[in-house]
Each structure stands twice: as C-alpha cells, then as structure tokens.
Design a protein around this motif. Structure first.
Motif, PDB file in Angstrom:
ATOM      1  N   ARG A  96       0.848  -1.201   0.000  1.00  0.00           N
ATOM      2  CA  ARG A  96       0.000   0.000   0.000  1.00  0.00           C
ATOM      3  C   ARG A  96       0.875   1.239   0.000  1.00  0.00           C
ATOM      4  O   ARG A  96       1.778   1.378   0.835  1.00  0.00           O
ATOM      5  CB  ARG A  96      -0.889   0.004   1.246  1.00  0.00           C
ATOM      6  CG  ARG A  96      -1.775   1.229   1.358  1.00  0.00           C
ATOM      7  CD  ARG A  96      -2.842   1.035   2.416  1.00  0.00           C
ATOM      8  NE  ARG A  96      -2.296   1.108   3.779  1.00  0.00           N
ATOM      9  CZ  ARG A  96      -3.032   0.890   4.875  1.00  0.00           C
ATOM     10  NH1 ARG A  96      -4.312   0.565   4.766  1.00  0.00           N
ATOM     11  NH2 ARG A  96      -2.491   0.974   6.074  1.00  0.00           N
ATOM     12  N   LEU A  97       0.625   2.128  -0.943  1.00  0.00           N
ATOM     13  CA  LEU A  97       1.332   3.410  -1.010  1.00  0.00           C
ATOM     14  C   LEU A  97       0.368   4.524  -0.617  1.00  0.00           C
ATOM     15  O   LEU A  97      -0.823   4.474  -0.931  1.00  0.00           O
ATOM     16  CB  LEU A  97       1.855   3.668  -2.429  1.00  0.00           C
ATOM     17  CG  LEU A  97       2.782   2.597  -3.024  1.00  0.00           C
ATOM     18  CD1 LEU A  97       3.227   3.014  -4.415  1.00  0.00           C
ATOM     19  CD2 LEU A  97       3.986   2.343  -2.119  1.00  0.00           C
ATOM     20  N   THR A  98       0.901   5.530   0.072  1.00  0.00           N
ATOM     21  CA  THR A  98       0.069   6.656   0.529  1.00  0.00           C
ATOM     22  C   THR A  98       0.714   7.965   0.074  1.00  0.00           C
ATOM     23  O   THR A  98       1.893   8.218   0.360  1.00  0.00           O
ATOM     24  CB  THR A  98      -0.038   6.650   2.067  1.00  0.00           C
ATOM     25  OG1 THR A  98      -0.518   5.366   2.496  1.00  0.00           O
ATOM     26  CG2 THR A  98      -0.999   7.735   2.541  1.00  0.00           C
ATOM     27  N   ALA A 155      -2.953   3.690  -2.882  1.00  0.00           N
ATOM     28  CA  ALA A 155      -3.051   2.686  -3.944  1.00  0.00           C
ATOM     29  C   ALA A 155      -2.497   1.374  -3.404  1.00  0.00           C
ATOM     30  O   ALA A 155      -1.467   1.360  -2.732  1.00  0.00           O
ATOM     31  CB  ALA A 155      -2.267   3.132  -5.181  1.00  0.00           C
ATOM     32  N   GLU A 156      -3.208   0.282  -3.694  1.00  0.00           N
ATOM     33  CA  GLU A 156      -2.790  -1.047  -3.238  1.00  0.00           C
ATOM     34  C   GLU A 156      -2.588  -1.961  -4.434  1.00  0.00           C
ATOM     35  O   GLU A 156      -3.347  -1.904  -5.407  1.00  0.00           O
ATOM     36  CB  GLU A 156      -3.889  -1.700  -2.378  1.00  0.00           C
ATOM     37  CG  GLU A 156      -4.026  -1.176  -0.981  1.00  0.00           C
ATOM     38  CD  GLU A 156      -5.115  -1.942  -0.217  1.00  0.00           C
ATOM     39  OE1 GLU A 156      -5.284  -3.158  -0.435  1.00  0.00           O
ATOM     40  OE2 GLU A 156      -5.808  -1.290   0.589  1.00  0.00           O
ATOM     41  N   ARG A 157      -1.567  -2.821  -4.345  1.00  0.00           N
ATOM     42  CA  ARG A 157      -1.376  -3.878  -5.343  1.00  0.00           C
ATOM     43  C   ARG A 157      -0.839  -5.125  -4.640  1.00  0.00           C
ATOM     44  O   ARG A 157      -0.309  -5.024  -3.536  1.00  0.00           O
ATOM     45  CB  ARG A 157      -0.358  -3.472  -6.424  1.00  0.00           C
ATOM     46  CG  ARG A 157      -0.753  -2.308  -7.297  1.00  0.00           C
ATOM     47  CD  ARG A 157      -1.933  -2.595  -8.210  1.00  0.00           C
ATOM     48  NE  ARG A 157      -2.127  -1.478  -9.135  1.00  0.00           N
ATOM     49  CZ  ARG A 157      -2.789  -0.367  -8.833  1.00  0.00           C
ATOM     50  NH1 ARG A 157      -3.334  -0.225  -7.647  1.00  0.00           N
ATOM     51  NH2 ARG A 157      -2.913   0.596  -9.714  1.00  0.00           N
ATOM     52  N   PHE A 181       1.458   7.918   7.916  1.00  0.00           N
ATOM     53  CA  PHE A 181       2.594   7.583   7.070  1.00  0.00           C
ATOM     54  C   PHE A 181       2.369   8.071   5.629  1.00  0.00           C
ATOM     55  O   PHE A 181       1.270   7.989   5.099  1.00  0.00           O
ATOM     56  CB  PHE A 181       2.779   6.068   7.079  1.00  0.00           C
ATOM     57  CG  PHE A 181       3.799   5.582   6.098  1.00  0.00           C
ATOM     58  CD1 PHE A 181       5.151   5.805   6.319  1.00  0.00           C
ATOM     59  CD2 PHE A 181       3.405   4.907   4.951  1.00  0.00           C
ATOM     60  CE1 PHE A 181       6.098   5.361   5.413  1.00  0.00           C
ATOM     61  CE2 PHE A 181       4.347   4.454   4.042  1.00  0.00           C
ATOM     62  CZ  PHE A 181       5.695   4.680   4.276  1.00  0.00           C
ATOM     63  N   VAL A 182       3.433   8.601   5.045  1.00  0.00           N
ATOM     64  CA  VAL A 182       3.407   9.014   3.642  1.00  0.00           C
ATOM     65  C   VAL A 182       4.534   8.283   2.910  1.00  0.00           C
ATOM     66  O   VAL A 182       5.657   8.198   3.413  1.00  0.00           O
ATOM     67  CB  VAL A 182       3.589  10.537   3.502  1.00  0.00           C
ATOM     68  CG1 VAL A 182       3.812  10.928   2.053  1.00  0.00           C
ATOM     69  CG2 VAL A 182       2.390  11.279   4.078  1.00  0.00           C
ATOM     70  N   SER A 183       4.218   7.722   1.737  1.00  0.00           N
ATOM     71  CA  SER A 183       5.237   7.068   0.917  1.00  0.00           C
ATOM     72  C   SER A 183       6.028   8.155   0.192  1.00  0.00           C
ATOM     73  O   SER A 183       5.505   8.797  -0.726  1.00  0.00           O
ATOM     74  CB  SER A 183       4.580   6.135  -0.092  1.00  0.00           C
ATOM     75  OG  SER A 183       3.722   5.228   0.560  1.00  0.00           O
ATOM     76  N   PHE A 194       5.621   9.462  -3.575  1.00  0.00           N
ATOM     77  CA  PHE A 194       4.500   8.836  -4.283  1.00  0.00           C
ATOM     78  C   PHE A 194       3.424   9.871  -4.574  1.00  0.00           C
ATOM     79  O   PHE A 194       2.926  10.536  -3.684  1.00  0.00           O
ATOM     80  CB  PHE A 194       3.905   7.696  -3.458  1.00  0.00           C
ATOM     81  CG  PHE A 194       2.694   7.069  -4.104  1.00  0.00           C
ATOM     82  CD1 PHE A 194       2.793   6.422  -5.330  1.00  0.00           C
ATOM     83  CD2 PHE A 194       1.447   7.147  -3.500  1.00  0.00           C
ATOM     84  CE1 PHE A 194       1.685   5.844  -5.940  1.00  0.00           C
ATOM     85  CE2 PHE A 194       0.326   6.577  -4.098  1.00  0.00           C
ATOM     86  CZ  PHE A 194       0.452   5.925  -5.318  1.00  0.00           C
ATOM     87  N   GLY A 225      -9.120   0.471  -1.545  1.00  0.00           N
ATOM     88  CA  GLY A 225      -8.050  -0.426  -1.975  1.00  0.00           C
ATOM     89  C   GLY A 225      -8.185  -0.933  -3.395  1.00  0.00           C
ATOM     90  O   GLY A 225      -7.346  -1.696  -3.859  1.00  0.00           O
ATOM     91  N   LYS A 282      -7.732  -6.501  -6.426  1.00  0.00           N
ATOM     92  CA  LYS A 282      -7.674  -5.034  -6.417  1.00  0.00           C
ATOM     93  C   LYS A 282      -8.331  -4.349  -7.611  1.00  0.00           C
ATOM     94  O   LYS A 282      -8.559  -3.157  -7.556  1.00  0.00           O
ATOM     95  CB  LYS A 282      -6.234  -4.475  -6.281  1.00  0.00           C
ATOM     96  CG  LYS A 282      -5.413  -5.141  -5.227  1.00  0.00           C
ATOM     97  CD  LYS A 282      -5.794  -4.608  -3.859  1.00  0.00           C
ATOM     98  CE  LYS A 282      -5.355  -5.530  -2.748  1.00  0.00           C
ATOM     99  NZ  LYS A 282      -4.078  -6.153  -2.869  1.00  0.00           N
TER     100      LYS A 282
END
Lengths: 242, 201
Positions: free
Chosen positions: A41-43, A50-52, B3-5, B8, B24, B83
């Motif tokens: 999961r990216l935030t 977004a999830e993959r 949390f932040v990627s 991204f 999701g 997904k």
C-alpha cells in the motif's frame, strides 16, 4: 486480521532492464509459504492510497523478504517501486496471502514449474525453498522470456541447476535467437511440453504462472495431454495492473 | 498526519466514479482473468443447472430449458479481491429469485458449485432479493470460457471470487461451509465496501 506493517527497503537488485528485486527488512514478519504474495500500500501526502499485490520471491528461510517487481510503464505502483523507492525508505505491506498456489517442500511428487516473464517470481520462491530444505524429488522449471536480456534470475537459476539435486532449468525465448543459444526459441507448445513435462503417470505437481494467454495455453495443453486438472495450479496476471 | 510514501504521487481517479470504487481498489478497462486451475471445457449437451440440498425436490434445468427461462440484462460494477474493479459491466442471465421461486427451504446458507470442483459459500440472503444472477452473456456476447462461460454466477455486491465461473448449481444448507477460496485464506463473506479480503478482515 492480517495487519499492515512497515518494511524498510534494504537493497535493490536489478534483474533485467524492467525488473528489480526489492529486499526488505520486515521486523515482525510471521513467515510465509513458497508461492504466497503480499499486498503493498502506497500513501500520497494528501492521503490518497493505492494497493497492489506482489508475489514473494524469497524462500521462507531467507533473512530478508524479497519482492521482484516488473515496471509497467502505464502502471501506478510498479514505477514507484522500481524507480522511486530508495534504500532506507519505508513501505507498508501485509501478508502473507494465499493458501492454494503454494509448495510446502515436503512433497515427493515431481515438481513442474512453468513460468512466463515475471510469472517466474513465485516459482523462484519454490526453487529457493527446495534448495534450502534439500528436497530430492525431481524438479523442472520451464521459463519463457522474450529475449535473453529479459531472463529474470538467470545466473541464480544456473547456479541452482548446477548445485541443487535433481533440478533442470529449461529456457525458451520468444523474440530472439542469440548466437550459440541452445534453449528453445518459440512459444511453449505441445511438443515442448511433451519433452519437458513428466508423463501423466508420474503425476507431477504443476504450477503455472504468467500472463493470462500464456497460462491459458499451457494449462489447456497439459489437460489435453492427460494431466489431472486438479494437480495443475495456476496464477494469471493481466496486461493491466501495476 | 500518518505515514506518507516518500515521492508517491499516485493517479487520482475522477470524482464521478470514485464513490463507486471500494477502498483499496483501482479501475480497469480490460477484463483480467483469475482462476486457480485450467479452464474447463463444458459440453452443453450434458450441462445442467441444479438447486439441491435443503429442498423437497431438487430442481434441474438442461441448457435448453435454462435458455427458455425469463432473462434479465443487468449493468453492474464488479470488484475483484486482487484489487481491480470494472465499472458498468453488462450481463444477461436468469435471476436467482426466478430460479428459487416457490422454493420452501430451511436453509440460511448456500454453496455454489462449478465444473472443475470450485465452490464458494454464500448466505441465502446474499443471493436473493435482486442480488444475484446466473449469467450466460457478457456485453451482448456469449460468455467466454476464460470468464466462466458458458454460464457463471454473478453476485456483484461481493468480491468477484463469489461469482463462481462454470457454475453448475446451488446447494441449500442449514450451516455455512466455507468454499474453495474461503478455505484458503479469503474472507467468508467478502464485502468489498468493508474490505473483507482475507481471514479476520
């Protein structure tokens, strides 16, 4: 509940021009079976997520969790994982997931693995696991790639075939025939499977993973050759995703 | 701020459709294929659809009889646990309500079963009341074998593994018996809006 947890990227190993392996430190990893996958999961900074799903490439015994990711140019997540993510960055994931497309390592039936492109990833987890546990049942990997440069894990597969007992690795290339190449140079077809697959009486455990048309073709051929459909486990991925 | 990627950006979907996409999930325009094994080749001369279990007399239709049942065309969004979501998919088939019309049963649960041995469990309430269909056309064309043809189940308000491919019948049961994926790590109900993907979700 399979909870979300943080992984830290420890190392990136480029496998081909489009594919890299991410080696992750996951402090509380509960372990996995060869063939399982994780959700990533990216935030973004505004909270968008977004999830993959990605197959696990490492063996259960390996110190780090490895994901091998193909960069899809029109993808949303894979170009971030292969390109933006740097060592020391954190990543949210949860898993392991999936209890069917798995090979536990104590099976005595022959093991037939057929992979197309990055579909080799969960099969590699099985081969790494097989080497760790010292399973002596015969195993074969038939691996279809577009070109020699696209062959994922090429050197490691050579080493495994040379050192692990009873493992044969056979390659086919669908878009080129390099000078001196001794492997196959066509799409997987019945004649190839007649040479590579054990006869149905030997009742191999079969795992097929790759793009949908590849998996459809291979699984249908194997059933047509008399293999028990229940012994053929498949994972397909489409052209989208990413 | 959680949390932040780092770095991204993501690809936002347009707001018109975002309310239709469960957490999701992301929207695809093609139609990915996911199955645990080889695609069965189904002989329609021998095909039947059966309702059995907690029912006085099992009901059974041949392909010809099934085709003669009153059909509905429905347009639904579908959501796969891997997904992807696909919006506005159009199907033609027979509603489970029509198949169950007049059936007296003590069952609260069902197992939907398929060629190739696949099963999935569904509460009876989740497949009656205009929520589920047994479909044989997608987008105006006969359903392709890869996508479950000739006939698949369609229960679009749950994750798509519940919409069993190559479906052959419904077993009415008093108790809940986890099906194939439900025995292999996936949620027993699978509501995408509650993100019920896996055991314990």
């Amino acid at each position: 509940m399979i909870r979300w947890q943080f992984a830290t990227l420890a190392e990136v190993v480029p496998e081909t021009p489009r594919v890299s392996s991410l080696y992750l430190d996951v402090p509380d990893w509960q372990g996995h079976l060869a063939g399982q996958h994780v959700d990533v999961r990216l935030t973004a900074d505004d909270g968008y997520q977004a999830e993959r799903s990605y197959s696990i490439a490492s063996a259960p015994e390996d110190r780090r969790l490895a994901l091998t990711v193909e960069r899809l140019e029109d993808g949303e997540v894979s170009p971030y994982l292969v390109g933006e993510l740097r060592t020391g960055d954190r990543l949210e994931l949860r898993g392991p997931i999936g209890g069917y497309f798995v090979w536990r390592g104590d099976e005595q039936r022959p093991l037939l693995l057929i992979g197309g492109g990055s579909g080799v990833v969960p099969l590699m987890s099985m081969l790494r696991h097989r080497a760790h546990v010292g399973n002596r049942a015969p195993a074969r990997l038939l691996f279809s790639s577009r070109t020699l440069a696209d062959v994922i894990y090429r050197e490691e597969l050579e080493r495994l075939a040379a050192s692990a007992h009873g493992l044969q690795v056979l390659h086919t290339l669908t878009r080129e025939k390099p000078a001196g190449w001794t492997g196959y140079t066509r799409r997987v077809d019945e004649a190839m499977l007649q040479e590579v697959a054990w006869p149905r009486q030997d009742a191999p455990d079969v795992f097929v993973c790759g793009p949908t048309p590849f998996v459809e073709a291979v699984a249908t051929l194997l059933v047509g050759m008399g293999h028990d459909a229940r012994s053929i486990k498949t994972e397909r991925f489409g052209a989208t995703g990413g | 701020m959680g949390f932040v990627s780092r770095g991204f950006k993501g690809r936002r979907r347009d707001t018109a459709s975002s309310s239709r996409v469960p957490p999701g999930q992301y929207v695809v325009t093609d139609f990915p294929v996911l199955s645990a094994g080889p695609t069965p080749r189904v002989n329609l001369d021998q095909w039947t659809f059966t309702i059995e279990g907690e029912i006085d007399e099992p009901r059974r239709w041949t392909w010809k009889e099934f085709q003669a049942l009153p059909a509905e065309t429905v347009t639904k969004d579908i959501h796969c646990v891997t997904k992807w979501s696909k919006l506005d998919t159009t199907w033609k088939g027979v509603s489970v309500d029509a198949l169950m019309e007049g059936v007296e049963t003590a069952a609260d649960f069902t197992t939907v079963f398929s060629d190739g041995g696949y099963t999935t469990n569904l509460a009876l309430d989740d497949i009656t009341g205009g929520k589920a269909w047994v479909v044989y056309e997608f987008d105006g064309q006969p359903l392709h074998p890869e996508h479950g043809g000739p006939v698949r189940f369609l229960v679009p308000h749950l994750y798509f593994w519940k919409s069993a491919k190559w479906v052959r019948g419904i077993r009415l049961q008093k108790d809940e018996h986890p099906g194939f994926w439900e025995s292999n790590g996936y949620h027993v109900r699978g509501d995408p809006w509650r993100e019920q993907r896996y055991w314990g979700d």
